[in-house]
Structure formats: C-alpha cells, structure tokens
Design a protein around this motif. Structure first.
Motif, short mmCIF file in Angstrom:
data_model
loop_
_atom_site.label_atom_id
_atom_site.label_comp_id
_atom_site.label_asym_id
_atom_site.label_seq_id
_atom_site.Cartn_x
_atom_site.Cartn_y
_atom_site.Cartn_z
N LYS A 1 10.79 -22.43 10.54
CA LYS A 1 11.58 -23.68 10.54
C LYS A 1 12.35 -23.86 9.24
CE LYS A 1 8.71 -26.79 13.22
NZ LYS A 1 7.81 -27.92 13.03
N TRP A 2 11.73 -23.47 8.14
CA TRP A 2 12.30 -23.83 6.82
C TRP A 2 12.98 -22.65 6.14
CZ3 TRP A 2 12.18 -28.42 8.20
CH2 TRP A 2 11.05 -28.98 8.78
N ALA A 3 12.72 -21.42 6.65
CA ALA A 3 13.37 -20.23 6.09
C ALA A 3 14.24 -19.60 7.16
CB ALA A 3 12.33 -19.24 5.62
N LYS A 4 15.38 -19.02 6.74
CA LYS A 4 16.30 -18.40 7.70
C LYS A 4 15.70 -17.16 8.32
CE LYS A 4 20.97 -19.72 6.53
NZ LYS A 4 21.90 -19.54 5.42
N GLN A 5 15.07 -16.34 7.46
CA GLN A 5 14.40 -15.15 8.01
C GLN A 5 13.25 -14.76 7.10
OE1 GLN A 5 17.10 -11.85 7.94
NE2 GLN A 5 16.84 -11.71 5.73
N ILE A 6 12.32 -14.03 7.69
CA ILE A 6 11.12 -13.67 6.97
C ILE A 6 11.03 -12.14 6.88
CG2 ILE A 6 8.60 -13.91 6.93
CD1 ILE A 6 9.36 -16.46 8.80
N PRO A 7 11.28 -11.59 5.69
CA PRO A 7 11.25 -10.13 5.54
C PRO A 7 9.88 -9.56 5.90
CG PRO A 7 12.08 -11.21 3.54
CD PRO A 7 11.55 -12.29 4.44
N SER A 8 9.84 -8.27 6.27
CA SER A 8 8.57 -7.72 6.75
C SER A 8 7.51 -7.68 5.62
CB SER A 8 8.77 -6.36 7.38
OG SER A 8 9.07 -5.43 6.38
N HIS A 9 7.93 -7.44 4.37
CA HIS A 9 6.94 -7.49 3.29
C HIS A 9 6.35 -8.89 3.15
CE1 HIS A 9 7.47 -3.46 2.12
NE2 HIS A 9 8.63 -3.59 1.50
N CYS A 10 7.18 -9.88 3.43
CA CYS A 10 6.68 -11.26 3.36
C CYS A 10 5.62 -11.47 4.43
CB CYS A 10 7.84 -12.24 3.51
SG CYS A 10 7.34 -13.96 3.38
N ARG A 11 5.90 -10.96 5.62
CA ARG A 11 4.90 -11.09 6.71
C ARG A 11 3.59 -10.43 6.32
NH1 ARG A 11 6.70 -13.95 10.75
NH2 ARG A 11 8.89 -13.78 11.33
N SER A 12 3.68 -9.25 5.70
CA SER A 12 2.44 -8.57 5.29
C SER A 12 1.66 -9.41 4.28
CB SER A 12 2.74 -7.22 4.64
OG SER A 12 3.58 -6.46 5.47
#
Ligand code: TXA
Ligand code: MG
Length: 321
Positions: free
Chosen positions: A70-81
């Motif tokens: 909701k608050w971020a445009k996209q979530i990089p895969s390292h962020c997901r990890s």
C-alpha cells in the motif's frame, strides 16, 4: 498541555490516535512517538512536540508485509527476503513511496521508510488501526532515545496524553535502516540486524553509508543521541588517567571500574553484547543525571551489535566536542 498518563490500554491509545493525538508506543528497539501517518496535521504535531527539523523524515510502522504494497510502489526481491528473515524485527526499509504517503512523513523525499516492529502491544494496536503509524523515537530531538515509559515521560511530560507501557525495550538500539540498488543493499544506520545478517539472508553485496555532511538519512547526522554531560569514547584506563580529579562516570562493557571512578555502569557483567546494547541508553541517561564532569565510555569490539553501539557512542561523543 496534557496530563501524560502511562498505561497498557490499547483501546485508549487507539482512541487518541484516531483523534489526531500523539501516543508513545513501545517497540523492541526504542519507544516511538506515534501519530496517524495519513493525517498531515497529526504528523506535524510530531515535529513540533519533538522539536524536530522538518527535513528529517519519519518511519511508517505497519502490522505486516501486506501493508508494504500500500505504501511502497514496489518491493525488491532482496527486500522480500529481509522481510521474511527478520520481521517483525529491528529493520527499516527505504522504498519508493506510493502516492498516498503524505509528503510531510517523508520530508519531501520520494522514498518512504517502512518497519514492522516486534512488540505484542504495538502489533495488537496496529492491527486495530486503519492507518500506519508515523513514529520517530520518543525523545526531544537530539537526545538519547527512550527505552522505558519513564524515559519517555522525562522528555515529553505534559506534551502528549498517553504513553503505552510495554516495559523495557529488549533490543535497546534503533533499527537498522537499509535501501536497495539492484544487487547492492545500502545500510544507512546500524542497529539490531547486522551487516553479516543481511548478507547471509540475501546473498547481496552490502555497503555502509552511515555518515555524510549531507545525510540521506538525517539519523546519520553526528550530533544525535547526545547526553548533556560531555561523553568521550576510548580506552577507559587511559582516559581515567587523563581526567584524574574530575567527577567521572564510566560506561564499561564488562569490567568494573567502581574503585577508580565516581560512578560506573557496567553494561553486561557476563560480557554479552546483546545485553550491553539493551542497557546502553539507560546507562547514558542515568549517568547524565548524576552531576558528573564527564562520562567515559568504553569502545566495543567493532563487529555485529558492537559496531552499532560504537556508532551511537561516537555520535554522542562528537557532539560533546
Ligand atoms: O527503531 C527505530 O527505528 C525507532 C522505532 C521507534 O521504530 N525509530 C526511530 O526513528 O529511530 P527516528 O526518527 O528517531 O530515526 C529514523 C531515521 C531518521 O534518521 C530518519 O532520517 C530516517 O530514519 N528516515 C526516515 N524516513 C526516511 C526516508 N524517507 N529517507 C531517508 N531516511 C529516512
Ligand atoms: Mg531518533
């Protein structure tokens, strides 16, 4: 002016927050000074109450990973990890902000800081709210962050209606802040999650970008975390000789200097760096109240949490000069 109450009533906290008031909230790192992150006038009160410069943006606290989109445009895969490995926990992610995040929260930046705090009371509160909580540490700007409800009251008494009391913060240092640049993870502030932890969880390269004249993250400004009493960092025995005759407070890792100083706060008699980190801000506050000429703090082994402790001590020392 308010009467500042301390208690454990999340319904009361919710009521104040829904009405645009500020509430101090416990987290695993330090206490936060929270407001409805979507209400610009509530957010403006945070800056006013803390006396915080408006160029210094605020972290948005959310209940879970679902909120990130909701608050971020996209979530990089390292962020997901990293989310998977360490949240809820002491790590904050700088991500491209979505339209809905008020500019006052990010101080005009295109990036927003998001964090899922690891504290049952605050997670319970967040789950009941329709909005994220903007919250910086709950201290007057520039002073040592609070790790108990009483610390919050010392700094903000009469300025907020309620402090949600979640006991002593178990990590005791502010969260690690990271941003993402393809395969590179930049670390903007060291905290409860170390550089090695981040490398292990992602396999990414990391880069420390902690202190600049023009900080990307104003927590990088060196004059943060300061005691009023001048504080020096280094080898305690050497510094004790140099300051002979003064009223000296010592913050040591595990050695005892009670015989040779006015007051000594030993952070962890067992030599446990996690315990030391959790006692650091209490020690700084207690010695700062003890009418000393000087506080001497021991340098920590420069790895893991020790690095984060040294960072806080060096910033406090810098502003003593
Ligand atoms: O552990 C923590 O992070 C605590 C608890 C309450 O969550 N919060 C905290 O907030 O330490 P604060 O405001 O004292 O420090 C947050 C740091 C500041 O240095 C701020 O400049 C940086 O995060 N920051 C926040 N939003 C940012 C953004 N959009 N871009 C760059 N830096 C940001
Ligand atoms: Mg702070």
């Amino acid at each position: 002016m308010f009467t500042t109450d301390i208690g454990t009533d999340t319904a009361r906290a919710k009521h104040y927050l829904e009405h645009g008031e500020l509430v101090a909230i416990p987290t695993e790192t330090v206490y936060g000074l929270a407001a409805n992150g979507l209400d610009a006038s509530a957010v403006a009160s945070i800056y006013r109450v803390k006396n915080r410069p408006q160029f210094n943006p605020l972290i948005l606290h959310v209940a879970n990973e679902v909120q990130f989109s909701k608050w971020a445009k996209q979530i990089p895969s390292h962020c997901r990890s990293l989310i998977k490995a360490f949240t809820p926990g002491p790590i904050t992610f700088l991500l491209d902000k979505s339209e809905q995040v008020p500019d006052l929260v990010t101080a005009g930046s295109k990036r927003v800081a998001l964090r899922i705090p690891d504290h049952a009371l605050t997670l319970g509160l967040l789950a009941q709210l329709e909005f994220p909580l903007a919250a910086p540490s709950a201290n007057p700007s520039g002073y040592v962050s609070p790790v108990t409800a009483l610390h919050v009251k010392e700094g903000l008494d009469g300025k907020i209606p309620y402090i949600l009391d979640g006991g002593t913060c178990k990590v005791g240092l502010e969260s690690t802040i990271v941003s993402f640049d393809n395969n590179l993870i930049r670390i903007h502030r060291l905290g409860g999650i170390s550089e090695k932890d981040i490398q292990h969880a992602t396999g990414a390269n990391t880069e420390l970008s902690l202190a600049h004249d023009q900080p990307e993250s104003p927590g990088q400004l060196k004059s943060h975390y300061a005691t009023s009493t001048p504080l020096l960092v280094g080898d305690i025995s050497q510094m004790l000789t140099q300051h002979h005759g003064k009223r000296i407070g010592v913050i040591s890792f595990y050695r005892d200097y009670n015989q040779v100083s006015t007051v000594n706060y030993v952070l962890s008699p067992q030599g446990d760096v996690t315990e030391a980190a959790s006692s650091l801000f209490s020690a700084m506050r207690e010695l700062d109240r003890s009418q000393l000429d000087i506080i001497l703090a021991e340098s920590f082994p420069d790895e893991g949490l020790g690095k984060a402790i040294n960072d806080r001590l060096n910033r406090a020392a810098f502003s003593a000069q």
